[in-house]
Design an enzyme around this catalytic site. Structure first.
Site, short mmCIF file in Angstrom:
data_model
loop_
_atom_site.label_atom_id
_atom_site.label_comp_id
_atom_site.label_asym_id
_atom_site.label_seq_id
_atom_site.Cartn_x
_atom_site.Cartn_y
_atom_site.Cartn_z
N HIS A 106 0.80 -1.23 0.00
CA HIS A 106 0.00 0.00 0.00
C HIS A 106 0.83 1.27 0.00
O HIS A 106 0.34 2.34 -0.40
CB HIS A 106 -0.96 0.01 1.20
CG HIS A 106 -0.31 0.38 2.49
ND1 HIS A 106 0.59 -0.43 3.15
CD2 HIS A 106 -0.41 1.51 3.25
CE1 HIS A 106 1.00 0.17 4.26
NE2 HIS A 106 0.41 1.34 4.34
N HIS A 138 5.35 5.95 -1.99
CA HIS A 138 5.91 7.08 -1.24
C HIS A 138 7.26 7.50 -1.81
O HIS A 138 8.10 6.66 -2.16
CB HIS A 138 6.07 6.72 0.23
CG HIS A 138 4.86 7.02 1.05
ND1 HIS A 138 4.42 8.31 1.28
CD2 HIS A 138 3.99 6.21 1.71
CE1 HIS A 138 3.32 8.28 2.03
NE2 HIS A 138 3.04 7.01 2.29
N HIS A 183 0.09 9.42 -3.22
CA HIS A 183 0.97 8.26 -3.22
C HIS A 183 0.22 6.96 -3.44
O HIS A 183 0.81 5.97 -3.90
CB HIS A 183 1.78 8.20 -1.91
CG HIS A 183 0.98 7.79 -0.72
ND1 HIS A 183 0.32 8.69 0.09
CD2 HIS A 183 0.72 6.57 -0.19
CE1 HIS A 183 -0.29 8.04 1.05
NE2 HIS A 183 -0.08 6.75 0.91
#
Length: 599
Positions: free
Chosen positions: A184, A188, A263
């Site tokens: 997930h 980033h 992100h």
């Protein structure tokens, strides 16, 4: 430290991923379905090829079976080799927060890729490490924790409902949920959320509206647009590309919209790149995951809301499994395993108390049909106090750590560094920061190490950015001039007055307005001014199949009445003498803070 689960009912059955699991039948099924090699299973059985003999199969053996095509030989032998390389058992990670975490071999394959390993070099809390020496943890261990807890919650729900004769969740669901939790945060950038605020991913989309005309390249925003009587001359398929300028004689409208991707969307792109670059799709298929499962994984990373008509937006799973989308990223009320992990992990590394016990949530969670007629993950009514602790923990972490005044000063400095270098091609990187967002191969190389590269660079183009980093290292930080809590009725005044305040702050010391930063910070329980508990559903012991909301008035009269607050801080980018700092602080108190406070 949060201890690992000890309750026997939450233990997951031992996963067996040995070669025996991938029998001749399963290998043949994959080759026939995915690669179009028909009748392979019959031929192998005719020649008495067992699991044991499969390991020593050669091209000559295949030729003797009547399989003549050399390319087919390679496909078969490569698939068998891939199967035999699968590790015989899950891998155990000893985590400082959750204890011993067990991961399926497919998850281990994902973890052992460059795209996932880059998370080792991205700090979980960005600039907070410069304030809290213990906050050295990275996105890597957080992602492991979320993948682990996603599996624990899915398995707890499966066990509970299997025991009641309801087959709500299967093994493919659990594996998919674990992968989504694990991946997930793949998107980033350096220093986590700071990067996406400075270098947002943009996507331009254009459509004919018949209201006016755009005369310039949509990438050169803002575009020049005139509202003119429209004459639609060409269908969209025949229109020029965005790189062509519109002839001024055409009375068309090209409505250009710019969408900013966060992100989560980049995580989905990185997941696709990870699977493709490392050739994991065949392995996923051998574990029973098909294209709908891959779509399901990506949908869980960034779930979409229902449309205005309430239609189900996802393709990976039907509406009967809508509750699975609440495990990794819960858009309904914010209660998900992502927060379970980072609350526990951040508190552990920051040296703060975590009052929320996620183990009780796993114990008492179940799937119920709520008042809206949909299936949701619900919790026992007596756990409502634990859930208020959950959201209060979120508030405390923001107030004491994430929005710490020194932390924010450092984050502003890092943002200034990124802003100054985002269009510069730095030595050692293939593309600029902005260009890398659209290229996952280049994006893989972007980590917190970027600041070290800038700091030690001899490139004159990076001089200003180096000077800011040097100030961080020597603790010559941007000067904090004060803060105040803003009255709810005066929040809108901030955006209206911010430019004026900066100009007046700059006048006494002959500084520039851009030498000041006025930060507006809003902290809430996760749903703006709303109480997220009101979006949750609770069941009681006497009727566990039915779940209903639990209004705050039925819980306690001592709970908060407001669930959001806004305050502003003022910083100066220039170093100031004590008298200058005092002068500016007094001006802020009299002209900014008093204006925004309750009268």
């Amino acid at each position: 430290m949060v201890c690992p689960l000890s309750n026997e009912s939450l233990k997951r059955p031992e996963m067996k991923a040995s070669v025996e699991q991938h029998t001749v039948d399963r290998v043949c099924h994959y080759l026939e379905e995915e690669l179009g090699l028909e009748h392979l299973q019959v031929k192998l059985k005719e020649h008495y090829i067992t699991d044991e003999k499969l390991q020593s199969l050669t091209a000559d053996d295949l030729k003797n079976m009547g399989i003549e095509n050399h390319k087919d030989h390679l496909k078969i032998l490569n698939t068998i080799k891939m199967v035999l390389q699968i590790k015989d058992s899950p891998k155990v990670f000893n985590d400082s927060v959750h204890g011993h975490m067990e991961f399926h071999p497919l998850l281990v394959k994902i973890i052992d890729t460059p795209q996932f390993q880059r998370l080792r070099y991205i700090k979980q809390l960005g600039g907070a490490y410069f304030v809290y020496p213990g906050a050295s943890h990275n996105r890597f261990e957080h992602s492991l924790g979320v993948g682990y807890l996603a599996g624990e919650l899915a398995q707890a729900l499966k066990t509970k409902h299997d025991n009641e004769g309801e087959n709500l969740i299967d093994e493919k669901d659990i594996l998919s949920v674990q992968i989504a939790g694990l991946c997930h945060d793949l998107g980033h950038g350096p220093f986590s959320h700071m990067f996406e605020s400075v270098c947002p991913k943009k996507k331009l989309s254009a459509g004919i509206t018949g209201l006016g005309v755009v005369y310039c390249d949509p990438t050169d925003l803002p575009c020049c647009c005139f509202l003119l009587p429209a004459i639609l001359l060409s269908p969209p398929s025949t229109l020029p590309t965005s790189r062509h300028r519109w002839p001024p004689t055409l009375s068309l409208v090209l409505l250009v919209t710019v969408r900013f991707f966060k992100h989560e969307q980049i995580s989905i792109e990185m997941f696709d790149y990870l699977v493709e670059e490392n050739g994991l799709k065949p392995l996923m298929q051998l574990y029973g995951l098909s294209d709908p499962d891959l779509s399901f994984i990506k949908e869980m990373i960034d779930p979409k809301p229902r449309d205005k008509d309430g239609n189900w937006p996802h393709k990976g799973r039907g509406e009967d499994k809508s509750f699975l989308y609440e495990i990794v990223a819960n858009k309904t009320n914010g209660v998900d395993v992502d927060k379970f992990d980072y609350f526990a992990r951040d508190c552990h590394h920051l040296g703060m108390q975590n009052n929320f016990d996620y183990r009780r949530f796993l114990k008492f969670a179940r799937v119920c049909e709520a008042e809206d007629g949909k299936k949701h993950i619900c919790i026992r009514d007596k756990e409502v106090y634990n859930m208020y602790d959950f959201f209060h923990t979120r508030y405390c972490l923001h107030r004491r750590a994430y929005q710490h005044r020194v932390n924010k000063a450092i984050e502003i400095m890092i943002k200034d560094v990124l802003s100054k270098v985002k269009d510069i091609k730095i030595e050692g990187f293939e593309k600029t920061l902005l260009e890398s967002i659209d290229d996952m191969a280049a994006y893989t190389k972007l980590t917190d190490c970027l600041l070290q590269v800038i700091l030690f660079s001899t490139d004159e183009n990076l001089k200003e950015a180096k000077e800011i980093l040097a100030r961080i290292c020597s603790r010559d930080l941007y000067v904090f001039l004060g803060e105040t809590l803003v009255a709810e009725s005066k929040v809108k005044l901030i955006s209206q007055k911010k430019t004026e305040w900066k100009k007046k702050l700059a006048e006494p010391l002959r500084l520039k307005p851009e030498d000041f930063e006025i930060e507006q910070v809003t902290i809430n329980y996760g749903m703006k001014e709303k109480n997220p508990i009101e979006k949750m559903n609770f069941y009681n012991k006497s009727d566990p199949q039915k779940a209903v909301p639990l209004p705050k008035e039925q819980v306690s009269h001592l709970l908060p009445d407001t669930f959001s607050e806004t305050f502003i801080r003022v910083y100066c980018r220039k170093s100031l003498r004590r008298a200058e700092k005092t002068q500016l602080m007094n001006w802020c108190k009299e002209n900014i803070f008093k204006t925004l406070q309750n009268e």
